[in-house]
Scaffold this motif. Sequence first.
Motif: not given
Length: 205
Positions: A103-124
Amino acid sequence: MTAPSPARLTDRKRAAILEAAAAEFRQAGYDATSMDRVAASAGVSKRTVYNHFPSKEVLFAHILQQLLERGVASPELAYRSDRPLRPQLFELVQQKLQLLHDEDFIDLVRVAIAAVIPSPERAQEMFARIGDKEEGLTVWIRAAAADGRLNTQDPLFASMLLQGMIKGFAFWPQITLGQPMLTQAQRSQVADTVTDMFLGYFASA
């Protein structure tokens, strides 16, 4: 009583920072989490946090990497030419399902996705820091193909197909739809079916 060595104190502080940061990211999200909050939660100075991790991006990527490494094949699950394919692959698929049951992994992936969706540069930038170690399933498929026991010229493509089947049940529904984690019986069913489907197509005659 002997005082802890400076190295052990440094390791403890680093561990405290990582634990506090993971909790902050899960609870507050990526953008709302600051290095100040992490420092306060860990009980260390902000300078200490920056001594270990030069930026929030590096800190978050390190936490994700730690979680991902739980799913990297351990030495005993490396490809073995003296063992049948199915039990080897079945163990690897189960290992992947176990990681995705965290569940820690799943929660942090949700955080990561929410963080990078508005910014492709941040995702990279963020995922470039996660590391370039090849994923355990890909390593196993590459070795089995080189041994002539899997029929594929593109181990990465075969690995992506396999992981896509796994994540279609044990990752994306939980990430995007909030569905519950799979039960043990469901994980066993997915592991059995995915293993047989993959070998049914890729195993050499």
